[in-house]
Design an enzyme around this catalytic site. Structure first.
Site, short mmCIF file in Angstrom:
data_model
loop_
_atom_site.label_atom_id
_atom_site.label_comp_id
_atom_site.label_asym_id
_atom_site.label_seq_id
_atom_site.Cartn_x
_atom_site.Cartn_y
_atom_site.Cartn_z
CD GLU A 132 -3.00 -0.66 0.06
OE1 GLU A 132 -2.66 -1.05 -1.08
OE2 GLU A 132 -4.05 -0.07 0.29
CB THR B 194 -5.31 6.16 -3.18
OG1 THR B 194 -6.36 5.30 -3.59
CG2 THR B 194 -5.27 6.19 -1.67
N1 HSE Z 1 -8.29 4.86 4.04
C1 HSE Z 1 -7.74 5.04 2.74
C2 HSE Z 1 -8.10 6.43 2.24
C3 HSE Z 1 -8.31 4.00 1.82
O1 HSE Z 1 -9.25 6.81 2.41
O2 HSE Z 1 -7.24 7.11 1.71
C4 HSE Z 1 -7.81 4.12 0.41
O3 HSE Z 1 -8.56 3.26 -0.42
#
Ligand code: HSE
Length: 331
Positions: A153, A206
């Site tokens: 990640e 993201t």
């Molecule tokens: N918690 C993370 C965000 C998840 O909201 O950036 C990313 O899929």
């Protein structure tokens, strides 16, 4: 996984697994996930039945990792094993178990859109880690894989959050109670909770969706938010779908990120009118999701939202499922 409490993670040396002979191969599916679950930014997530990614992994006779094929990515993902999240996570795992002697070839078959807010990189990474663990006959608790999945990640979006990788790895509904030390709790959920997901085909990386959120918050907003998180977790334990629904409100992240999603508030209004229990952004978006009390309502919502997006000339995909308690599986 029987216990709600998985365990407090304390890094410990793993016994070197002895399996893995040349020629052996395995095909593994790992599920998409909905992270945040509206009010639980970076701390809540759940897995769904579909979509998900598949990894085929073969043991080879030449030490080192190769990626021979990636499908379903429109050429967007790197075949270079030093740059791909699956191979990098698997390499970290092999180092930790003292098995860098073995050779591996990886095929990655993307069965979901990239950058969709559905934990696309997490599903691939978890499928890869579950594949190597199974090939090597490593019977250590799957929680030992979590830090390696988080490395993936970090590489994918610059931050090693666990709210996609943990539910992809364990299945079900998962709370990240703490990151330091890592403490992960599996939560119960009502069996008749359905999830309708719609992915509007717009790009929301993201990494960028994390950069735009506020770095400081007001105490009154924090009070609202932790009341809602506690309400959601209580609703899950009490099997109280209405409490779950009224707790799924986000005053911190959604007001900012909703700007990246076409007609977000209009889509919420339509979903709620059709009987959704709750509606929000899946992960960092652009996918949105609704909880419903039955499959028919979930399907009516996906149909309506997709029609609306078509009217805006935006393509979309949709998925309807219950919560996936199984996590990754060998196919
Ligand atoms: N918690 C993370 C965000 C998840 O909201 O950036 C990313 O899929």
């Amino acid at each position: 996984m029987e216990d709600n409490k998985l365990q407090e993670f304390a890094p410990s040396p793993l016994a070197p697994p002895s399996g893995g002979r040349g020629g052996e191969s395995i095909r593994v599916f790992a599920p998409a996930t909905v992270a945040n679950v509206v009010c639980g930014f970076d701390v809540l997530g759940f897995a769904v039945d579909e979509p998900g990614d598949e990894v085929i992994m073969r043991i080879t006779n030449k030490p080192g990792i190769t990626i021979s094929k990636i499908t379903g990515d429109d050429g967007r993902l790197p075949l270079d094993p030093a740059k791909n999240t699956v191979s990098v996570s698997v390499q970290h795992y092999l180092q930790s178990v003292g098995r860098t002697d073995i050779g591996l070839d990886i095929e990655l078959h993307k069965k979901m859109p990239i950058g969709s807010g559905l934990g696309s990189s997490s599903a691939s990474t978890v499928a890869g880690l579950f594949a190597i663990k199974t090939l090597l006959g490593d019977d250590a608790d799957p929680i030992k894989l979590l830090p390696f999945a988080m490395k993936g990640e970090e590489m994918a979006c610059g931050h090693g959050h666990a709210d996609n990788v943990a539910p992809a790895l364990f299945g079900g509904f998962v709370l990240i109670r703490s990151y330091e030390p890592l403490d992960v709790v599996r939560l119960p959920h009502p069996k008749d909770l359905w999830c309708a997901i719609v992915f509007p085909d717009v790009d929301v990386p993201t990494r960028e969706a994390r950069q735009i959120i506020r770095k400081n918050i007001q105490m009154k907003d924090a009070v609202t938010q932790w009341g809602n998180i506690a309400g959601l977790v209580s609703g899950l334990f009490m099997q109280d779908i209405d409490l779950i629904g009224r707790s799924m409100k986000d005053v911190l992240v959604e007001p900012v990120r909703s700007m990246l999603i076409p007609d977000f508030y209009k889509m919420r209004e339509m979903a709620m009118e059709l009987g959704a229990v709750s509606f929000g952004i899946s992960g960092s978006g652009p996918s949105v999701f609704a909880f419903t009390k039955n499959e028919a309502t979930a399907r009516a919502i996906t149909q309506k939202l997709q029609q609306h997006l078509t009217g805006l000339k935006i393509g979309s995909n949709s998925y309807v499922s219950t919560i996936n308690d199984a996590g990754p599986k060998v196919l």
